[in-house]
Design a protein around this motif. Structure first.
Motif, PDB file in Angstrom:
ATOM      1  N   VAL A  44       0.510 -10.263  13.280  1.00 64.50           N
ATOM      2  CA  VAL A  44       0.717  -8.933  12.752  1.00 64.50           C
ATOM      3  C   VAL A  44       2.161  -8.495  13.009  1.00 64.50           C
ATOM      4  CG1 VAL A  44       0.050  -6.513  12.947  1.00 64.50           C
ATOM      5  CG2 VAL A  44      -1.696  -8.272  12.980  1.00 64.50           C
ATOM      6  N   ALA A  45       2.684  -8.785  14.179  1.00 70.14           N
ATOM      7  CA  ALA A  45       4.067  -8.405  14.483  1.00 70.14           C
ATOM      8  C   ALA A  45       5.040  -9.110  13.541  1.00 70.14           C
ATOM      9  CB  ALA A  45       4.401  -8.740  15.929  1.00 70.14           C
ATOM     10  N   TRP A  46       4.789 -10.407  13.263  1.00 70.92           N
ATOM     11  CA  TRP A  46       5.660 -11.136  12.350  1.00 70.92           C
ATOM     12  C   TRP A  46       5.630 -10.497  10.968  1.00 70.92           C
ATOM     13  CZ3 TRP A  46       4.573 -13.864   7.831  1.00 70.92           C
ATOM     14  CH2 TRP A  46       5.632 -14.604   7.313  1.00 70.92           C
ATOM     15  N   ARG A  47       4.434 -10.155  10.513  1.00 72.70           N
ATOM     16  CA  ARG A  47       4.315  -9.528   9.187  1.00 72.70           C
ATOM     17  C   ARG A  47       5.010  -8.172   9.154  1.00 72.70           C
ATOM     18  NH1 ARG A  47      -1.090  -8.196   5.630  1.00 72.70           N
ATOM     19  NH2 ARG A  47       0.061  -7.231   3.946  1.00 72.70           N
ATOM     20  N   ALA A  48       4.870  -7.408  10.209  1.00 70.03           N
ATOM     21  CA  ALA A  48       5.479  -6.075  10.258  1.00 70.03           C
ATOM     22  C   ALA A  48       7.003  -6.141  10.271  1.00 70.03           C
ATOM     23  CB  ALA A  48       4.983  -5.317  11.482  1.00 70.03           C
ATOM     24  N   MET A  49       7.547  -7.189  10.863  1.00 73.37           N
ATOM     25  CA  MET A  49       9.002  -7.296  10.982  1.00 73.37           C
ATOM     26  C   MET A  49       9.649  -8.115   9.859  1.00 73.37           C
ATOM     27  SD  MET A  49       9.363  -5.396  13.510  1.00 73.37           S
ATOM     28  CE  MET A  49      11.040  -5.570  14.049  1.00 73.37           C
ATOM     29  N   HIS A  50       8.859  -8.897   9.139  1.00 73.39           N
ATOM     30  CA  HIS A  50       9.401  -9.755   8.086  1.00 73.39           C
ATOM     31  C   HIS A  50       9.729  -8.915   6.843  1.00 73.39           C
ATOM     32  CE1 HIS A  50       9.755 -12.987   5.164  1.00 73.39           C
ATOM     33  NE2 HIS A  50       9.858 -13.811   6.196  1.00 73.39           N
ATOM     34  N   PRO A  51      10.970  -8.979   6.348  1.00 72.80           N
ATOM     35  CA  PRO A  51      11.369  -8.128   5.226  1.00 72.80           C
ATOM     36  C   PRO A  51      10.669  -8.471   3.907  1.00 72.80           C
ATOM     37  CG  PRO A  51      13.143  -9.648   5.801  1.00 72.80           C
ATOM     38  CD  PRO A  51      12.070  -9.810   6.830  1.00 72.80           C
ATOM     39  N   MET A  52      10.139  -9.679   3.747  1.00 69.04           N
ATOM     40  CA  MET A  52       9.514 -10.077   2.491  1.00 69.04           C
ATOM     41  C   MET A  52       8.000  -9.818   2.449  1.00 69.04           C
ATOM     42  SD  MET A  52      12.085 -11.061   0.773  1.00 69.04           S
ATOM     43  CE  MET A  52      11.380 -11.920  -0.615  1.00 69.04           C
ATOM     44  N   MET A  53       7.418  -9.464   3.554  1.00 69.16           N
ATOM     45  CA  MET A  53       5.977  -9.239   3.594  1.00 69.16           C
ATOM     46  C   MET A  53       5.670  -7.774   3.300  1.00 69.16           C
ATOM     47  SD  MET A  53       4.584 -12.138   4.181  1.00 69.16           S
ATOM     48  CE  MET A  53       2.928 -11.689   4.572  1.00 69.16           C
ATOM     49  N   PRO A  54       4.740  -7.528   2.370  1.00 67.97           N
ATOM     50  CA  PRO A  54       4.401  -6.138   2.064  1.00 67.97           C
ATOM     51  C   PRO A  54       3.595  -5.510   3.200  1.00 67.97           C
ATOM     52  CG  PRO A  54       2.952  -7.605   0.892  1.00 67.97           C
ATOM     53  CD  PRO A  54       3.969  -8.474   1.588  1.00 67.97           C
ATOM     54  N   ILE A  55       3.971  -4.330   3.553  1.00 70.06           N
ATOM     55  CA  ILE A  55       3.220  -3.591   4.560  1.00 70.06           C
ATOM     56  C   ILE A  55       3.312  -2.109   4.226  1.00 70.06           C
ATOM     57  CG2 ILE A  55       5.162  -3.535   6.177  1.00 70.06           C
ATOM     58  CD1 ILE A  55       3.061  -3.620   8.442  1.00 70.06           C
ATOM     59  N   ALA A  56       2.170  -1.479   4.144  1.00 69.58           N
ATOM     60  CA  ALA A  56       2.080  -0.051   3.866  1.00 69.58           C
ATOM     61  C   ALA A  56       0.864   0.472   4.629  1.00 69.58           C
ATOM     62  CB  ALA A  56       1.943   0.196   2.370  1.00 69.58           C
ATOM     63  N   PRO A  57       1.003   0.652   5.945  1.00 67.77           N
ATOM     64  CA  PRO A  57      -0.139   1.073   6.760  1.00 67.77           C
ATOM     65  C   PRO A  57      -0.785   2.337   6.213  1.00 67.77           C
ATOM     66  CG  PRO A  57       1.786   0.646   8.129  1.00 67.77           C
ATOM     67  CD  PRO A  57       2.232   0.595   6.704  1.00 67.77           C
ATOM     68  N   ALA A  58      -2.104   2.356   6.264  1.00 69.93           N
ATOM     69  CA  ALA A  58      -2.838   3.507   5.732  1.00 69.93           C
ATOM     70  C   ALA A  58      -4.197   3.597   6.400  1.00 69.93           C
ATOM     71  CB  ALA A  58      -3.006   3.362   4.225  1.00 69.93           C
ATOM     72  N   MET A  59      -4.807   4.747   6.249  1.00 70.11           N
ATOM     73  CA  MET A  59      -6.178   4.959   6.674  1.00 70.11           C
ATOM     74  C   MET A  59      -7.037   4.917   5.412  1.00 70.11           C
ATOM     75  SD  MET A  59      -5.926   5.224   9.897  1.00 70.11           S
ATOM     76  CE  MET A  59      -7.304   6.009  10.643  1.00 70.11           C
ATOM     77  N   VAL A  60      -8.067   4.082   5.429  1.00 72.81           N
ATOM     78  CA  VAL A  60      -8.942   3.907   4.278  1.00 72.81           C
ATOM     79  C   VAL A  60     -10.327   4.423   4.638  1.00 72.81           C
ATOM     80  CG1 VAL A  60     -10.049   2.171   2.819  1.00 72.81           C
ATOM     81  CG2 VAL A  60      -7.673   1.878   3.504  1.00 72.81           C
ATOM     82  N   ASP A  61     -10.910   5.223   3.754  1.00 71.73           N
ATOM     83  CA  ASP A  61     -12.283   5.672   3.945  1.00 71.73           C
ATOM     84  C   ASP A  61     -13.209   4.646   3.306  1.00 71.73           C
ATOM     85  OD1 ASP A  61     -11.713   8.076   5.309  1.00 71.73           O
ATOM     86  OD2 ASP A  61     -11.211   9.043   3.418  1.00 71.73           O
ATOM     87  N   TYR A  62     -14.230   4.237   4.059  1.00 70.58           N
ATOM     88  CA  TYR A  62     -15.153   3.209   3.587  1.00 70.58           C
ATOM     89  C   TYR A  62     -16.586   3.714   3.731  1.00 70.58           C
ATOM     90  CZ  TYR A  62     -17.574  -1.198   3.091  1.00 70.58           C
ATOM     91  OH  TYR A  62     -18.418  -2.190   2.666  1.00 70.58           O
ATOM     92  N   SER A  63     -17.356   3.651   2.647  1.00 75.23           N
ATOM     93  CA  SER A  63     -18.762   4.070   2.664  1.00 75.23           C
ATOM     94  C   SER A  63     -19.639   2.916   3.124  1.00 75.23           C
ATOM     95  CB  SER A  63     -19.198   4.517   1.268  1.00 75.23           C
ATOM     96  OG  SER A  63     -18.475   5.643   0.868  1.00 75.23           O
ATOM     97  N   LEU A  64     -20.406   3.161   4.157  1.00 79.22           N
ATOM     98  CA  LEU A  64     -21.286   2.133   4.724  1.00 79.22           C
ATOM     99  C   LEU A  64     -22.543   1.948   3.889  1.00 79.22           C
ATOM    100  CD1 LEU A  64     -21.024   3.108   8.465  1.00 79.22           C
ATOM    101  CD2 LEU A  64     -20.356   0.920   7.493  1.00 79.22           C
ATOM    102  N   ARG A  65     -22.985   0.705   3.787  1.00 79.95           N
ATOM    103  CA  ARG A  65     -24.244   0.381   3.126  1.00 79.95           C
ATOM    104  C   ARG A  65     -25.288  -0.111   4.121  1.00 79.95           C
ATOM    105  NH1 ARG A  65     -22.405  -3.958  -0.825  1.00 79.95           N
ATOM    106  NH2 ARG A  65     -21.102  -4.417   0.953  1.00 79.95           N
ATOM    107  N   LEU A  66     -24.866  -0.455   5.317  1.00 82.18           N
ATOM    108  CA  LEU A  66     -25.809  -0.898   6.345  1.00 82.18           C
ATOM    109  C   LEU A  66     -26.694   0.275   6.765  1.00 82.18           C
ATOM    110  CD1 LEU A  66     -23.328  -3.024   8.462  1.00 82.18           C
ATOM    111  CD2 LEU A  66     -25.288  -3.901   7.175  1.00 82.18           C
TER     112      LEU A  66
END
Length: 92
Positions: free
Chosen positions: A1-23
């Motif tokens: 994760v650190a490599w991805r966060a620091m690598h200029p070519m890797m897309p990263i756009a941290p966000a909070m996602v709402d997910y509806s549970l089916r369980l």
């Protein structure tokens, strides 16, 4: 994760996602699912409410939601639970 966060070519756009549970409600499978989410690199189950989760992801979008659905389906299968829309995951 650190490599991805620091690598200029890797897309990263941290966000909070709402997910509806089916369980099912009050199912140990829900707790297991939340714990599995937090084990995945770059994800964290940040909030657990009645029928939904708020999940931190490295890159928001349909791929993140699809991966959560796939994981939930796999957890349901592990616990012997039938989800109402399992067909969408039959080929995975």
């Amino acid at each position: 994760v650190a490599w991805r966060a620091m690598h200029p070519m890797m897309p990263i756009a941290p966000a909070m996602v709402d997910y509806s549970l089916r369980l099912p409600v009050d199912s140990p499978a829900r707790v297991f699912f939340c714990n599995c989410i937090s084990l995945l690199p770059g994800t964290l189950c940040a909030a657990y409410e009645d029928d939904g989760l708020r999940v931190h992801v490295l890159t928001a979008g349909p791929k993140a939601t699809n991966e959560l659905r796939s994981l939930e389906w796999q957890v349901a299968m592990l616990f012997g639970i039938s989800l109402s829309n399992c067909r969408e995951h039959a080929d995975q």
